[in-house]
Every structure is written in C-alpha cells, then in structure tokens.
Motif scaffolding. Structure first.
Motif, mmCIF file in Angstrom:
data_model
loop_
_atom_site.group_PDB
_atom_site.id
_atom_site.type_symbol
_atom_site.label_atom_id
_atom_site.label_comp_id
_atom_site.label_asym_id
_atom_site.label_seq_id
_atom_site.Cartn_x
_atom_site.Cartn_y
_atom_site.Cartn_z
ATOM 1 N N TYR A 154 0.678 -1.031 0.171
ATOM 2 C CA TYR A 154 -0.020 -0.076 -0.020
ATOM 3 C C TYR A 154 0.906 1.211 0.006
ATOM 4 N N SER A 155 1.931 1.210 0.913
ATOM 5 C CA SER A 155 2.661 2.392 0.964
ATOM 6 C C SER A 155 3.343 2.943 -0.266
ATOM 7 N N ARG A 156 4.043 1.571 -1.219
ATOM 8 C CA ARG A 156 4.663 2.021 -2.172
ATOM 9 C C ARG A 156 3.914 1.989 -3.458
ATOM 10 N N ARG A 157 2.721 1.624 -3.305
ATOM 11 C CA ARG A 157 1.748 2.266 -4.656
ATOM 12 C C ARG A 157 1.306 3.736 -4.147
ATOM 13 N N ALA A 158 1.147 4.086 -2.917
ATOM 14 C CA ALA A 158 0.873 5.452 -2.674
ATOM 15 C C ALA A 158 1.867 6.336 -3.504
ATOM 16 N N THR A 159 3.182 6.104 -3.205
ATOM 17 C CA THR A 159 4.311 6.816 -3.407
ATOM 18 C C THR A 159 4.211 6.883 -5.072
ATOM 19 N N ALA A 160 4.244 5.686 -5.762
ATOM 20 C CA ALA A 160 3.872 5.560 -7.257
ATOM 21 C C ALA A 160 2.773 6.571 -7.900
ATOM 22 N N ARG A 161 1.823 6.299 -7.092
ATOM 23 C CA ARG A 161 0.584 7.091 -7.492
ATOM 24 C C ARG A 161 0.925 8.532 -7.407
ATOM 25 N N LYS A 162 1.314 9.005 -6.297
ATOM 26 C CA LYS A 162 1.445 10.430 -6.254
ATOM 27 C C LYS A 162 2.467 10.802 -7.040
ATOM 28 N N GLU A 163 3.460 10.126 -7.573
ATOM 29 C CA GLU A 163 4.246 10.472 -8.747
ATOM 30 C C GLU A 163 3.607 10.400 -10.096
ATOM 31 N N LEU A 164 2.709 9.683 -10.299
ATOM 32 C CA LEU A 164 1.968 9.707 -11.400
ATOM 33 C C LEU A 164 0.710 10.646 -11.525
ATOM 34 N N GLY A 165 0.599 11.401 -10.343
ATOM 35 C CA GLY A 165 -0.301 12.596 -10.332
ATOM 36 C C GLY A 165 -1.969 11.836 -9.778
ATOM 37 N N LYS A 166 -1.832 10.698 -9.592
ATOM 38 C CA LYS A 166 -3.038 9.933 -8.824
ATOM 39 C C LYS A 166 -3.096 10.299 -7.601
ATOM 40 N N LEU A 167 -3.223 11.583 -7.205
ATOM 41 C CA LEU A 167 -3.157 12.134 -5.789
ATOM 42 C C LEU A 167 -4.350 11.625 -4.878
ATOM 43 N N LYS A 168 -5.686 11.389 -5.097
ATOM 44 C CA LYS A 168 -6.651 10.999 -4.611
ATOM 45 C C LYS A 168 -6.375 9.194 -4.270
ATOM 46 N N GLU A 169 -6.015 8.651 -5.307
ATOM 47 C CA GLU A 169 -5.613 7.207 -5.009
ATOM 48 C C GLU A 169 -4.511 6.926 -4.253
ATOM 49 N N SER A 170 -3.541 7.937 -4.192
ATOM 50 C CA SER A 170 -2.466 8.039 -3.104
ATOM 51 C C SER A 170 -2.808 8.108 -1.921
ATOM 52 N N ILE A 171 -3.772 8.843 -1.626
ATOM 53 C CA ILE A 171 -4.280 9.159 -0.261
ATOM 54 C C ILE A 171 -4.979 8.004 0.081
ATOM 55 N N GLU A 172 -5.880 7.258 -0.679
ATOM 56 C CA GLU A 172 -6.624 6.235 -0.349
ATOM 57 C C GLU A 172 -5.769 5.181 0.156
ATOM 58 N N ASP A 173 -4.700 5.086 -0.623
ATOM 59 C CA ASP A 173 -3.682 3.917 -0.243
ATOM 60 C C ASP A 173 -3.211 4.116 1.283
ATOM 61 N N ALA A 174 -2.599 5.201 1.188
ATOM 62 C CA ALA A 174 -2.045 5.532 2.724
ATOM 63 C C ALA A 174 -2.815 5.571 3.886
ATOM 64 N N GLU A 175 -4.205 6.052 3.547
ATOM 65 C CA GLU A 175 -5.152 6.103 4.835
ATOM 66 C C GLU A 175 -5.567 4.541 4.813
ATOM 67 N N PHE A 176 -5.647 3.733 4.067
ATOM 68 C CA PHE A 176 -5.985 2.199 4.336
ATOM 69 C C PHE A 176 -4.967 1.666 5.064
ATOM 70 N N ALA A 177 -3.441 1.983 4.634
ATOM 71 C CA ALA A 177 -2.389 1.330 5.231
ATOM 72 C C ALA A 177 -2.195 1.987 6.956
ATOM 73 N N LEU A 178 -2.781 3.232 7.031
ATOM 74 C CA LEU A 178 -2.952 3.474 8.328
ATOM 75 C C LEU A 178 -4.021 2.921 9.294
ATOM 76 N N ARG A 179 -4.898 2.378 8.438
ATOM 77 C CA ARG A 179 -6.024 1.626 9.268
ATOM 78 C C ARG A 179 -5.486 0.477 9.806
ATOM 79 N N LEU A 180 -4.473 -0.158 9.030
ATOM 80 C CA LEU A 180 -4.021 -1.501 9.319
ATOM 81 C C LEU A 180 -3.060 -1.115 10.488
ATOM 82 N N GLU A 181 -2.103 -0.167 10.559
ATOM 83 C CA GLU A 181 -1.029 0.071 11.173
ATOM 84 C C GLU A 181 -0.973 1.440 11.664
ATOM 85 N N PRO A 182 -1.998 1.912 12.668
ATOM 86 C CA PRO A 182 -2.067 3.334 12.982
ATOM 87 C C PRO A 182 -0.954 3.952 13.487
ATOM 88 N N GLN A 183 -0.017 3.240 14.157
ATOM 89 C CA GLN A 183 1.186 3.940 14.704
ATOM 90 C C GLN A 183 2.377 4.126 13.641
#
Length: 411
Positions: A154-183
């Motif tokens: 999830y984290s690496r896809r968020a990075t790739a999507r941010k670089e591709l300009g898919k910012l909303k999808e990048s946020i969703e990936d990072a947000e879902f990863a945080l749900r799995l590991e909040p700290q």
C-alpha cells in the motif's frame, strides 16, 4: 581315507578351468567391444562376473563409483537449479548495492518461479528507484491481490501513484495502510504529504477558474461601457453628467447580475456533472476483488444507499469470505448488515445468503465479540426490528434463529 577322484571327474574339472580361463581372456581382449555384445546365457554372465571378481585382472568397479559420486557432486554444486527464495535474496543484495536493474531481474525470476507479494513489492520499490512509476504501481497491485493486508505494498503504491499524479488514489492507499497500522510514522508522513499536495492542487485549480471568471467579467464590463455601440465620451454639462452616472450605475447593476448568473450557471453545471458521474458510476459498478477495493468503492458511495446496495449485490454472497479474508472491519460489517436490512423483506433469500456468508469471514466471531456497547445495541435493534420477522417462511425463520445467536450472542 578319501577316495581319489576318478578319471572322469578330473577331466570335468580340467575342462571347467579351461572354460574359465578362456572366458577371462575373452573378456580382457574384447573389453572395448563389450558394450556391443549381449550375453545370451544369464548363467554364463554370473560365472564371468564371479571369475573377474577373483582373478588378478579384476574390473575395478569402485573406480566407476567414485566417478559417479564426483559427477553427482559437480552437478549439485555447479548446476543447481535456481529457486524463488534465493533469487529474491540475490535481488535484495543487488538493491543494497543500488544495482536496481539487476535487482529487478532477480525479482522477476523469483516471481516467475513462485509469485509472492514480497517479491512483487520489492520489485516495485526497485522500479520506484529508477522512476518507472507505472510498473511500480502495477507490481503493488499484484502484491495486494496476493495479500491485501501487506502494508508495504500500500505504501509503495501510494508513492508511485503520487508521482503519477493520482493524488486521490495515493491518499486512499496511505489511509488504508494507516487503518492497518495506525502507529506507523512513515505512513502518517506519507499520508500528510499526499493530502497536502492534493489540497494544494485543488486550490490551484479553483484559483485558475476564479481568475478566468474575473477576466470574463472584465471583458463584459468593457463591453458595457459602450451605449448603442458607441463609446461614452467625457462631458461637461450637468445633465450629461447625470445621464453618465445613470449609465454607469446601470452598468454596475448589469455586471453584478451577470456575475450572479455566471456563478449560478457554474454551480448548476457542477451539479449536473456530479449527477452524471453518479449515474455512470451506478451503471458501471464492478465487483471488487479485495477488502481494499470494496472499502474504497463503499466509502466513495457514502450517503447513497441505493448505489451501495448495487455494489453489494454485484458480489456473490459466497465470495465474501475470499474478498475480506482477515481485513473485515467493524464499521464495514455494520454497514453491510444495515444495507442488507434495506432489501431484506423484498429479497429475503438473497439477504439471508449474505448474512450466512458473512459469518464465514475469518474475523467475524472476533469482530462480534469486541463490538462496543453502542454498536452491539445498534445490531440488536436492527435484528429485532428487521430480521426477527414473523412473516418469514418457516425455513428462513430457522436459519435466522441460528444466525441470531452468532450476530447477537448473549454477553
């Protein structure tokens, strides 16, 4: 006293010794041709082997055994077949040395031998290093198809999507990863950066649109300073000044009215566009393949019960355990139950089927056990008001009674 052998016995013994001697000479003389010869008498073959083993010119089988052992050792040490784990480890070594293309080759061989989420995610990281962001996104998606709780993917896809300009999808990936590991501080930082960049982009677009609107209004204002196609010239008489003032007031009022009309028109167009987007989305709902895909789609339809119902019905009830695996959350579970309650009366068979298959999701019992008091109260209320239906046929009533003990266990 031992009896001396008779002449006939001696002759037989001599003949047999002669036969063995001839056989040994034959073996030694035809050594290079023995592969072409096939013994016709198994008894003779045994005799030949025994004789060779006891004679001074015996065949050294141990020498061949040593050769075979040497060949076997050479094969296992020099021609050992590669395996997925060793290729992945070699890729990791190349990655540490910043030899990213070599690392990608190793990860690719590992995936070809035995696909794994780790190998895909590692190759994605190597692709990120060489700025091949689309390949990185694709590899992370493959990794999540194999393990939809793999945080690094999830984290690496968020990075790739941010670089591709898919910012909303990048946020969703990072947000879902945080749900799995909040700290996880690294993912928190990643989420904050992606969200900040997304908001900045939205503001820039809004500022550009506002600037264009102002320019349009200025053009309109310039046009309105003309009366009957003629420019208004400076005047000196009081009557003309009064008339000029009236014209300017009228122009200001027109400008204000036009701005309001433009604003209303833009809002109306935006509303229509949003309606069209919702309509198209409702018509093209595709069943998700993972908990992540389901949650993203479900959240995107928040507030629209009809479309959430369409999304749920696009999934076969029996597919729920495979989709959610260990990633089902309390909020999504309760949302699904509430959604099922909305069409329970009209489609009782389908509704019961969803309820039964939800209990087969691996984390179901744990989620029910640790429901908060308020969530538990909501679930009991839904069950009592909707699913505890006296009008249900007897076979459904029995199923619902059994399900009631799983959804609303006594505390």
């Amino acid at each position: 006293m031992a009896r001396a052998p008779n002449k006939h016995g001696r002759d037989q013994a001599l003949d047999f010794q002669g036969f063995l001697s001839d056989l040994q000479d034959w073996e030694l003389s035809l050594k290079d041709k023995d592969k072409k010869m096939r013994p016709q008498d198994s008894h003779q073959e045994k005799l030949k082997t025994r004789d060779l083993g006891t004679s001074s010119g015996n065949y050294d089988y141990s020498r061949n055994l040593d050769s075979i052992n040497t060949m076997s050792s050479s094969f296992t040490s020099e021609d050992r077949l590669p395996d997925a784990a060793s290729e992945k480890e070699l890729g990791n070594e190349y990655f540490k040395q910043k030899k990213f293309k070599e690392a990608i080759d190793c990860y690719s061989r590992s995936i070809a031998l035995s696909p794994s989420a780790v190998a895909y995610a590692n190759r994605a990281m190597a692709y990120i290093k060489i700025k091949s962001f689309q390949e990185a996104e694709d590899d992370c998606t493959e990794a999540l198809d194999l393990d939809d709780r793999y945080i690094k993917a999830y984290s690496r896809r968020a990075t790739a999507r941010k670089e591709l300009g898919k910012l909303k999808e990048s946020i969703e990936d990072a947000e879902f990863a945080l749900r799995l590991e909040p700290q996880n501080q690294e993912i928190k930082k990643q989420y904050t950066e992606a969200k900040s960049l997304y908001e900045k982009t939205i503001l820039q677009k809004a500022s550009g649109a506002r600037k264009n609107s102002v320019q349009e209004m200025q053009k309109v204002g310039k046009l309105d300073t003309k009366v009957n196609g003629q420019s208004i010239q400076p005047v000196s008489s009081s009557a003309q000044i009064t008339e000029m003032t009236a014209v300017q007031d009228h122009t200001k009022r027109n400008n204000t009215t036009r701005k309001q009309e433009v604003k209303a028109s833009v809002q109306e167009l935006a509303s229509r566009a949003a309606s069209r987007v919702k309509a198209v989305a409702a018509e093209n709902i595709t069943p998700p393949n993972s908990a992540y895909q389901f949650e993203v789609s479900w959240r995107g339809l928040s507030g629209d019960n009809a479309r959430q119902t369409s999304l749920l019905k696009a999934i076969s009830p029996s597919a729920l355990p495979q989709i959610f695996k260990n990633a089902l959350t309390v909020s999504i579970l309760l949302d699904i139950i509430k959604c099922v309650a909305t069409f329970f009366v009209e489609e009782m068979d389908l509704a019961v089927n969803y309820l039964e298959n939800l209990t087969r999701v691996p984390r179901f019992d744990t989620l029910i056990m640790f429901l908060s008091s308020s969530d538990n109260a909501d679930l009991v209320k839904i069950w009592d008001e909707v699913f505890d239906n006296e009008a249900a046929p007897i076979d459904y009533a029995v199923k619902l009674d059994n399900l009631h003990t799983k959804y609303c266990p006594k505390r």
